[in-house]
Each structure stands twice: as C-alpha cells, then as structure tokens.
Scaffold this motif. Structure first.
Motif, PDB file in Angstrom:
ATOM      1  N   THR A   1       0.864  -1.179   0.000  1.00 19.08           N
ATOM      2  CA  THR A   1       0.000   0.000   0.000  1.00 19.08           C
ATOM      3  C   THR A   1       0.900   1.227   0.000  1.00 19.08           C
ATOM      4  O   THR A   1       2.057   1.165   0.449  1.00 19.08           O
ATOM      5  N   GLN A   2       0.361   2.325  -0.488  1.00 22.63           N
ATOM      6  CA  GLN A   2       1.121   3.571  -0.510  1.00 22.63           C
ATOM      7  C   GLN A   2       1.534   3.965   0.907  1.00 22.63           C
ATOM      8  O   GLN A   2       2.660   4.387   1.141  1.00 22.63           O
ATOM      9  N   GLU A   3       0.620   3.775   1.867  1.00 20.86           N
ATOM     10  CA  GLU A   3       0.901   4.149   3.256  1.00 20.86           C
ATOM     11  C   GLU A   3       2.047   3.320   3.837  1.00 20.86           C
ATOM     12  O   GLU A   3       2.907   3.863   4.530  1.00 20.86           O
ATOM     13  N   LYS A   4       2.056   2.015   3.566  1.00 17.63           N
ATOM     14  CA  LYS A   4       3.132   1.162   4.089  1.00 17.63           C
ATOM     15  C   LYS A   4       4.475   1.539   3.479  1.00 17.63           C
ATOM     16  O   LYS A   4       5.479   1.642   4.180  1.00 17.63           O
ATOM     17  N   VAL A   5       4.484   1.723   2.164  1.00 15.98           N
ATOM     18  CA  VAL A   5       5.733   2.071   1.481  1.00 15.98           C
ATOM     19  C   VAL A   5       6.267   3.397   2.003  1.00 15.98           C
ATOM     20  O   VAL A   5       7.446   3.516   2.344  1.00 15.98           O
ATOM     21  N   ASP A   6       5.394   4.399   2.085  1.00 13.93           N
ATOM     22  CA  ASP A   6       5.827   5.713   2.553  1.00 13.93           C
ATOM     23  C   ASP A   6       6.303   5.671   3.999  1.00 13.93           C
ATOM     24  O   ASP A   6       7.268   6.335   4.366  1.00 13.93           O
ATOM     25  N   ARG A   7       5.634   4.884   4.832  1.00 11.23           N
ATOM     26  CA  ARG A   7       6.038   4.782   6.230  1.00 11.23           C
ATOM     27  C   ARG A   7       7.392   4.094   6.354  1.00 11.23           C
ATOM     28  O   ARG A   7       8.260   4.541   7.097  1.00 11.23           O
ATOM     29  N   LEU A   8       7.590   3.002   5.625  1.00 11.53           N
ATOM     30  CA  LEU A   8       8.886   2.314   5.670  1.00 11.53           C
ATOM     31  C   LEU A   8      10.003   3.215   5.165  1.00 11.53           C
ATOM     32  O   LEU A   8      11.110   3.223   5.715  1.00 11.53           O
ATOM     33  N   LEU A   9       9.714   4.000   4.137  1.00 20.59           N
ATOM     34  CA  LEU A   9      10.708   4.944   3.615  1.00 20.59           C
ATOM     35  C   LEU A   9      11.080   5.964   4.688  1.00 20.59           C
ATOM     36  O   LEU A   9      12.264   6.244   4.911  1.00 20.59           O
ATOM     37  N   ALA A  10      10.082   6.502   5.377  1.00 19.70           N
ATOM     38  CA  ALA A  10      10.343   7.472   6.448  1.00 19.70           C
ATOM     39  C   ALA A  10      11.159   6.841   7.573  1.00 19.70           C
ATOM     40  O   ALA A  10      12.098   7.455   8.096  1.00 19.70           O
ATOM     41  N   VAL A  11      10.823   5.603   7.938  1.00 22.17           N
ATOM     42  CA  VAL A  11      11.552   4.906   9.001  1.00 22.17           C
ATOM     43  C   VAL A  11      13.005   4.687   8.588  1.00 22.17           C
ATOM     44  O   VAL A  11      13.923   4.897   9.383  1.00 22.17           O
ATOM     45  N   CYS A  12      13.231   4.289   7.336  1.00 16.94           N
ATOM     46  CA  CYS A  12      14.600   4.076   6.864  1.00 16.94           C
ATOM     47  C   CYS A  12      15.394   5.373   6.900  1.00 16.94           C
ATOM     48  O   CYS A  12      16.571   5.376   7.269  1.00 16.94           O
ATOM     49  N   LYS A  13      14.756   6.464   6.526  1.00 18.63           N
ATOM     50  CA  LYS A  13      15.458   7.757   6.501  1.00 18.63           C
ATOM     51  C   LYS A  13      15.788   8.272   7.897  1.00 18.63           C
ATOM     52  O   LYS A  13      16.731   9.033   8.056  1.00 18.63           O
ATOM     53  N   MET A  14      15.045   7.838   8.912  1.00 20.92           N
ATOM     54  CA  MET A  14      15.342   8.312  10.269  1.00 20.92           C
ATOM     55  C   MET A  14      16.253   7.356  11.036  1.00 20.92           C
ATOM     56  O   MET A  14      16.631   7.639  12.161  1.00 20.92           O
TER      57      MET A  14
END
Length: 189
Positions: free
Chosen positions: A96-109
């Motif tokens: 889902t867009q939400e899962k992908v975006d959340r994982l991306l944010a987590v990786c960046k932090m």
C-alpha cells in the motif's frame, strides 16, 4: 434494627437510581457523538480524560520509528512477493502507498546497514515504479539467505497483471480461490 435495614435499602436504592441516570447520560452522550469511520480506520487515538495524548496511523504502529532493520528487510521482502514470481515465497504483505511511505520514512530516520538498498527501492515503489521488483526482491532475499544464491525462493520474473490479481485475491481478499495449489509458469502458489 428494622430502621437500619430500611435506611440501608433506601440508600442503596437512591444510589442505584443516581448510578442509572449517570450511566444513561454517559451512554447517550457517547452515542450522539458523530464518528468518522474513515478517520477511525486510519488513526488510532489514545485518550485520557478526553485529552488526546497520542495519535498514530496503523502504519506508524506497525512500523514504529525505532523498527529494527530485520523487520524493515522482511517487510520489503514480503511486499515484493505481490509483484514477482519465485519458486517459494515466505511472507505476504500487501503493498500500500501508506506502508511504502512509512517504511521509507523509518529508513530515513535510522542508520540501517542496508539503507543504500532499502531507500532506493522504497523511493521507486512510492512513485509506483515496480519495474525492478525482481532485482529488488532478489537483493533483499539474498540478505535473508546469507548470500546463498542457490537457496529456494529467488524471483525469476515479474508477475503478469493477472497473476498479481490472483495473488491479491489469494492472500488479501479473504476470498480464497478454489484451487490453492494452482501454478503459474511453474511457480507454486
């Protein structure tokens, strides 16, 4: 003695009446509040005495800020199964867009060992680009296999739209197809 018994009964009765009135008003107050189903589905709110303490999406709860790298890797790997064909698949997570975006944010932090792999994958996926999903899957799969290229489960090709539809129906719709062992080009599902 009779007076004490009668007085006790009266006090209990009065308390019962007041308790019933209080309970009724609290219940009707809750029922009368408008509820947005969409907001409830997307947000979990923790309240204390009517004060909002914290508001998190399902994805923030599923993938918290301090998520360990192994969980990130497994999430990407299991999501990639929706897009690729492989001999064996362990883990099924709907993209889902939400899962992908959340994982991306987590990786960046976080400073994960394999962020140089995760971030480009998730950035492409966030834009809807799954054209490299076979390579994405195999690079993450290789991490899980300890570098063993001969381990089962290596992706061989992208799924066709029909195969992806079948996969989604099989794993995420709750309406399982009649034949769970149907094969697509030799790949067991």
């Amino acid at each position: 003695m009779k007076r004490k018994t009668k007085a006790t009964i009266v006090i209990i009765g009065v308390l019962g009446i007041f308790g019933g009135i209080f309970g009724y008003t609290q219940f009707t107050e809750q029922v009368e509040k408008p509820v947005l189903k969409e907001a409830i589905a997307k947000t979990i709110v923790v309240e204390s005495d009517g004060e909002i303490l914290e508001s998190k999406t399902k994805e923030e709860i599923l993938y918290p800020d301090n998520l360990i790298e192994d969980k990130v890797s497994k999430a990407i790997h299991s999501m990639s199964h929706q897009k690729v064909q492989s001999g064996a698949q362990w883990g099924h997570t709907q993209i889902t867009q939400e899962k992908v975006d959340r994982l991306l944010a987590v990786c960046k932090m976080n400073d994960y060992e394999h962020n140089d792999l995760y971030i480009p994958i998730l950035e492409r996926w966030s834009k809807g680009d799954f054209s490299n999903a076979v390579d994405d899957h195999n690079k993450v799969w290789k991490i899980h296999q300890g570098g063993n290229e001969d381990a089962p489960g290596k992706a061989t090709r992208l799924s066709t739209p029909e195969e992806e539809g079948y996969y989604i129906k099989e794993y995420f719709s709750g309406n399982k197809p009649d034949n769970h062992s149907e094969k697509f080009d030799g790949a067991q599902r």
